[in-house]
Design a protein around this motif. Structure first.
Motif, PDB file in Angstrom:
ATOM      1  N   LYS A  66     -39.401  45.424 -26.834  1.00 44.84           N
ATOM      2  CA  LYS A  66     -39.448  45.544 -25.416  1.00 44.84           C
ATOM      3  C   LYS A  66     -38.455  46.442 -24.697  1.00 44.84           C
ATOM      4  N   TYR A  88     -40.348  49.979 -25.131  1.00 45.95           N
ATOM      5  CA  TYR A  88     -41.283  49.999 -24.128  1.00 45.95           C
ATOM      6  C   TYR A  88     -40.619  50.192 -22.534  1.00 45.95           C
ATOM      7  N   TYR A 126     -47.735  47.893 -25.739  1.00 44.26           N
ATOM      8  CA  TYR A 126     -46.882  46.720 -25.468  1.00 44.26           C
ATOM      9  C   TYR A 126     -47.386  45.331 -25.125  1.00 44.26           C
ATOM     10  N   LYS A 177     -46.223  42.617 -27.743  1.00 46.81           N
ATOM     11  CA  LYS A 177     -45.489  41.675 -27.293  1.00 46.81           C
ATOM     12  C   LYS A 177     -46.105  40.130 -27.285  1.00 46.81           C
TER      13      LYS A 177
END
Length: 374
Positions: free
Chosen positions: A23, A26, A55, A59
């Motif tokens: 995260k 990104y 992402y 994720k």
């Protein structure tokens, strides 16, 4: 898929990177390549779409596991979902702001609409120390907003139903982009309810709630103290349009007692005795909260301020076993008026004093006289 470049390479992460690392990477890349910051540069826009797509997969634990096993093939031919269009790219980028400001804005649209729970209520109740000792079953009357009987709390006229709000799609919130930021606010069409009522219930006018007076049973357990809180689940205000009701919290206030004071489970009491009882000894009787009479033995020569502890004579332990102690403080009272005969006897006693009767006072005055050079 828009690219076959390795997703981990796109984000600059190793394959064993945790979710927080992915995260963070990104965020940095999305901020760097976002079209609004690059003047419509096509290369930056393509790069932004690529990192957003990577992402979106990494994720999600399930998508990431599929990608680690099958690579890009896991998402071809309808096998998965990525950031394949502009709207999805925009949604992926908004995750930055959801994670940064989601709590402040009350959560994101993605999670759907949660029913608004009814408000909690407070009720203050006074009880005696005897009630706190024995426990008490009682009833209270409260005025609350309760679910409407006519529509069963739905807000719609019987036989009709609410429809999803067309403005927000039923989620109760709408989003708008203001420059580089995404702003989320309550839907103006349904005021956050997620649905609209075209034919409201005539009894509650569409709110699903009406004012009522309710009588509730309350069980006060033995051992409660001043400030103890009792929760009656679901007895607070009803939520709008069938949402769950809040809770009712009863705050207890214990009245002052003429004999006993309290610290936790320990009870304290004063026991005034005459100076003759203090000198000669005797017994005193103290009424207790359980209705019994506690007999306290006073030994000869008892001094004022002495404390006598009776084990198990105090308050019950709340939601436990046993009881605290009763501590009785002896207070010696001197007579304010004496008869002639009493004075005569006391004068005779004073003439026979040797100093051994009250060694502390005799020693004190001797030390004072010596210090003053007398």
């Amino acid at each position: 898929m828009t690219t076959d470049v390795d997703f981990y390479e796109l984000l600059g992460c190793s394959r064993d990177a945790d979710g927080a690392t992915i995260k963070s990477s990104y965020r940095k890349l999305a901020m760097k390549y976002h079209p609004d910051k690059n003047g419509g540069c096509k290369d930056a826009e393509a790069r932004f779409k690529a990192v957003s797509e990577a992402y979106e997969v990494l994720k999600d634990p399930q998508k990431r596991a599929a990608y680690d096993r099958f690579g890009h093939a896991a998402f071809r031919n309808g096998g998965g979902g990525g950031a394949g269009n502009g709207a999805q790219d925009f949604g992926a980028f908004s995750d930055i702001f959801e994670s940064m400001f989601g709590e402040f804005m009350g959560g994101g649209v993605r999670g759907g609409r949660s029913p608004r729970r009814g408000a909690d209520l407070r009720y203050d109740m006074e009880i005696t120390l005897e009630d706190a000792f024995h426990g008490k079953a009682t009833e209270i009357t409260v005025d609350v907003s309760a679910a409407c009987d006519g529509c069963q709390g739905s807000g719609s006229r019987p036989g009709t139903a609410a429809r999803p709000c067309q403005t927000c799609g039923g989620v109760g919130k709408v989003r708008a982009q203001q420059g580089f930021f995404v702003v989320e606010r309550t839907c103006p069409g349904c005021m956050g309810a997620g649905e609209t009522i075209s034919d409201p219930c005539p009894q509650c006018r569409g709110d699903g709630r009406v004012d009522k007076t309710k009588t509730l049973s309350v069980n006060v357990p033995p051992g409660v103290d001043d400030g103890t809180r009792i929760r009656l689940s679901g007895e607070g205000e009803a939520g709008p349009r069938g949402a769950p009701a809040g809770d009712l919290y009863i705050f207890l206030h214990v009245q002052r007692h003429p004999i006993f004071t309290r610290e936790g489970t320990t009870l304290f009491a004063r026991a005034p005795i005459s100076f003759t009882t203090a000198a000669l000894g005797g017994t005193i009787e103290l009424p207790c909260l359980d209705g019994s009479i506690e007999t306290i033995r006073v030994t000869p020569g008892t001094q004022g301020g002495r404390e006598v502890r009776h084990r198990g004579g105090g308050m019950p332990v709340l939601q436990g076993r046993g009881r605290g102690d009763l501590v009785v403080r002896i207070e010696v009272e001197m007579p304010r008026k004496l008869t002639a005969r009493q004075r005569e006897l006391l004068e005779a006693f004073r003439e026979t004093e040797t100093g051994e009767e009250c060694p502390e006072s005799t020693g004190f005055f001797a030390r004072m006289k010596s210090a003053l050079g007398g």
